[in-house]
Design a protein around this motif. Sequence first.
Motif, mmCIF file in Angstrom:
data_model
loop_
_atom_site.group_PDB
_atom_site.id
_atom_site.type_symbol
_atom_site.label_atom_id
_atom_site.label_comp_id
_atom_site.label_asym_id
_atom_site.label_seq_id
_atom_site.Cartn_x
_atom_site.Cartn_y
_atom_site.Cartn_z
ATOM 1 N N ALA A 78 -3.036 3.879 8.859
ATOM 2 C CA ALA A 78 -2.557 2.555 8.446
ATOM 3 C C ALA A 78 -3.390 1.457 9.110
ATOM 4 O O ALA A 78 -3.766 0.463 8.469
ATOM 5 C CB ALA A 78 -1.079 2.395 8.805
ATOM 6 N N ALA A 79 -3.687 1.640 10.396
ATOM 7 C CA ALA A 79 -4.500 0.649 11.108
ATOM 8 C C ALA A 79 -5.896 0.552 10.508
ATOM 9 O O ALA A 79 -6.478 -0.540 10.380
ATOM 10 C CB ALA A 79 -4.594 1.013 12.589
ATOM 11 N N ALA A 132 6.633 3.929 7.443
ATOM 12 C CA ALA A 132 6.827 3.734 5.995
ATOM 13 C C ALA A 132 6.890 2.246 5.666
ATOM 14 O O ALA A 132 6.324 1.793 4.656
ATOM 15 C CB ALA A 132 8.109 4.438 5.547
ATOM 16 N N GLU A 133 7.554 1.469 6.552
ATOM 17 C CA GLU A 133 7.612 0.019 6.344
ATOM 18 C C GLU A 133 6.219 -0.594 6.444
ATOM 19 O O GLU A 133 5.844 -1.461 5.649
ATOM 20 C CB GLU A 133 8.536 -0.606 7.389
ATOM 21 N N LEU A 134 5.430 -0.139 7.443
ATOM 22 C CA LEU A 134 4.071 -0.641 7.611
ATOM 23 C C LEU A 134 3.217 -0.316 6.395
ATOM 24 O O LEU A 134 2.466 -1.167 5.898
ATOM 25 C CB LEU A 134 3.447 -0.044 8.867
ATOM 26 N N LYS A 135 3.341 0.918 5.905
ATOM 27 C CA LYS A 135 2.580 1.307 4.707
ATOM 28 C C LYS A 135 2.994 0.461 3.508
ATOM 29 O O LYS A 135 2.147 0.052 2.698
ATOM 30 C CB LYS A 135 2.798 2.787 4.408
ATOM 31 N N GLY A 136 4.305 0.208 3.399
ATOM 32 C CA GLY A 136 4.779 -0.632 2.296
ATOM 33 C C GLY A 136 4.206 -2.037 2.376
ATOM 34 O O GLY A 136 3.810 -2.628 1.362
ATOM 35 N N ASN A 137 4.158 -2.565 3.610
ATOM 36 C CA ASN A 137 3.571 -3.894 3.798
ATOM 37 C C ASN A 137 2.091 -3.900 3.415
ATOM 38 O O ASN A 137 1.593 -4.851 2.796
ATOM 39 C CB ASN A 137 3.729 -4.337 5.244
ATOM 40 N N ILE A 138 1.398 -2.815 3.807
ATOM 41 C CA ILE A 138 -0.031 -2.722 3.466
ATOM 42 C C ILE A 138 -0.216 -2.696 1.955
ATOM 43 O O ILE A 138 -1.122 -3.342 1.415
ATOM 44 C CB ILE A 138 -0.653 -1.470 4.114
ATOM 45 N N GLU A 139 0.644 -1.967 1.258
ATOM 46 C CA GLU A 139 0.567 -1.922 -0.214
ATOM 47 C C GLU A 139 0.797 -3.309 -0.796
ATOM 48 O O GLU A 139 0.111 -3.727 -1.740
ATOM 49 C CB GLU A 139 1.602 -0.931 -0.774
ATOM 50 N N TYR A 141 0.266 -6.217 0.780
ATOM 51 C CA TYR A 141 -0.910 -7.037 1.091
ATOM 52 C C TYR A 141 -2.072 -6.696 0.163
ATOM 53 O O TYR A 141 -2.790 -7.583 -0.295
ATOM 54 C CB TYR A 141 -1.337 -6.822 2.542
ATOM 55 N N THR A 142 -2.234 -5.392 -0.095
ATOM 56 C CA THR A 142 -3.324 -4.964 -0.978
ATOM 57 C C THR A 142 -3.153 -5.551 -2.372
ATOM 58 O O THR A 142 -4.112 -6.039 -2.982
ATOM 59 C CB THR A 142 -3.377 -3.427 -1.062
ATOM 60 N N ALA A 143 -1.914 -5.515 -2.863
ATOM 61 C CA ALA A 143 -1.642 -6.076 -4.195
ATOM 62 C C ALA A 143 -1.907 -7.579 -4.208
ATOM 63 O O ALA A 143 -2.486 -8.121 -5.161
ATOM 64 C CB ALA A 143 -0.191 -5.787 -4.594
ATOM 65 N N GLN A 144 -1.476 -8.258 -3.132
ATOM 66 C CA GLN A 144 -1.712 -9.706 -3.058
ATOM 67 C C GLN A 144 -3.209 -10.016 -3.001
ATOM 68 O O GLN A 144 -3.683 -10.954 -3.653
ATOM 69 C CB GLN A 144 -1.009 -10.277 -1.823
ATOM 70 N N ILE A 145 -3.931 -9.225 -2.217
ATOM 71 C CA ILE A 145 -5.372 -9.438 -2.101
ATOM 72 C C ILE A 145 -6.069 -9.167 -3.428
ATOM 73 O O ILE A 145 -6.959 -9.905 -3.847
ATOM 74 C CB ILE A 145 -5.952 -8.555 -0.982
ATOM 75 N N ASP A 146 -5.655 -8.086 -4.107
ATOM 76 C CA ASP A 146 -6.231 -7.792 -5.419
ATOM 77 C C ASP A 146 -5.959 -8.934 -6.389
ATOM 78 O O ASP A 146 -6.816 -9.293 -7.210
ATOM 79 C CB ASP A 146 -5.651 -6.480 -5.972
ATOM 80 N N SER A 147 -4.732 -9.492 -6.287
ATOM 81 C CA SER A 147 -4.398 -10.625 -7.155
ATOM 82 C C SER A 147 -5.275 -11.829 -6.840
ATOM 83 O O SER A 147 -5.773 -12.510 -7.745
ATOM 84 C CB SER A 147 -2.925 -10.993 -6.973
ATOM 85 N N LEU A 148 -5.489 -12.069 -5.531
ATOM 86 C CA LEU A 148 -6.358 -13.176 -5.132
ATOM 87 C C LEU A 148 -7.787 -12.952 -5.601
ATOM 88 O O LEU A 148 -8.458 -13.887 -6.049
ATOM 89 C CB LEU A 148 -6.328 -13.334 -3.611
ATOM 90 N N LYS A 149 -8.248 -11.687 -5.499
ATOM 91 C CA LYS A 149 -9.596 -11.372 -5.966
ATOM 92 C C LYS A 149 -9.718 -11.623 -7.467
ATOM 93 O O LYS A 149 -10.725 -12.166 -7.936
ATOM 94 C CB LYS A 149 -9.936 -9.911 -5.656
ATOM 95 N N ALA A 150 -8.677 -11.191 -8.203
ATOM 96 C CA ALA A 150 -8.703 -11.394 -9.657
ATOM 97 C C ALA A 150 -8.729 -12.886 -9.986
ATOM 98 O O ALA A 150 -9.478 -13.340 -10.854
ATOM 99 C CB ALA A 150 -7.489 -10.726 -10.301
ATOM 100 N N GLN A 151 -7.889 -13.654 -9.257
ATOM 101 C CA GLN A 151 -7.882 -15.100 -9.470
ATOM 102 C C GLN A 151 -9.232 -15.714 -9.117
ATOM 103 O O GLN A 151 -9.727 -16.601 -9.819
ATOM 104 C CB GLN A 151 -6.776 -15.739 -8.624
ATOM 105 N N ASN A 152 -9.798 -15.222 -8.019
ATOM 106 C CA ASN A 152 -11.101 -15.735 -7.596
ATOM 107 C C ASN A 152 -12.175 -15.418 -8.620
ATOM 108 O O ASN A 152 -13.035 -16.254 -8.926
ATOM 109 C CB ASN A 152 -11.472 -15.130 -6.246
#
Length: 330
Positions: A78-79, A132-139, A141-152
């Motif tokens: 996760a790290a 599991a909570e950390l992994k969920g947070n990472i997922e 964040y990944t979705a948010q980052i992918d969304s930002l990349k798509a917007q960018n």
Amino acid sequence: MSYENFPNADTPEERPVVVKNNSSRNILTGILIVALLATWGYIIYDKNKTKQEKQDLTTQIVNSDSSKNELQRELNDAALRLDVLKTSNVKADSLLKTKDKDIQDLKSRIQTIINNKNATAAQLAEARRLIAELKGNIETYTAQIDSLKAQNTQLTQEKQKVTEERDVVKKNFDSATVVIKQKEDVIDIGSTLHASNFSIIGLKEKSGGKEKETTTAKRVDKLRISFDIDENRITQSGSKDLYVSITSPDGNPVVVEALGSGKFVTREGTEKAYTKKVQINYTQGEKQPVTVEWTQNSGFQTGNYKIEIYNNGFKIGEGVRSFKKGGLFG
């Protein structure tokens, strides 16, 4: 002495007593044997139970270490994913920086449980939940980052499209500007006035306001420059500036600042001295006579005076007047 009071060993009355004592001895022996067997059985059972408990404890320790190792591996994975996200792009790093405290607190809680040698099953279960909570947070964040990349990416494409459209508009505008500038230049040049029919004379002023034309340099008090502004159907009616530039026989411009002389810029972009500036009120499409007089604060020289007329940065006409040296009685 009689022996009747001492029965012998063979009398029937004494045999049952012997049998009874043997039976009691046998029972006691059996009890002791059973007790001994029970004791040994308990000892064997207790030994086996202790052995089993040791085996169970060993198994628990092994299972606990295995669980901790698995939890540590998942935490490290996760790290690593977080580090990859941070270095993926600037937007990801910016997003994770805002979540950094929450992420570090979660990782610290998990690591504390893993480092606890006496961690209970409940604590290990809590560590699994936190991972599991950390992994969920990472997922997330990944979705948010992918969304930002798509917007960018979309913004970049839109910017590129806007830039291309701007370049097209700018190119068309520049082309139109060039055409307009060319037309304006044509109109500007076409609207420049033109001078003709030059007449340049030297005048001697007499008493009573009378004037006499002279060609003798030392007698000249002033120049009278006359010319016509030809008709021009492009030039708009209104005030027009004419610059009169006089060059003396020695080749120097006649400039007297106290009498209004100065400089103007020609169409070639160079500065040129003018002797006198004249404003006329021109009427479109009509020929117009102009007269300019020049009186200077010094005498006129012998030789040729060159007179040039400028309008709109262009030279629109010129003439020459020659003055001679006077005679003995001139």
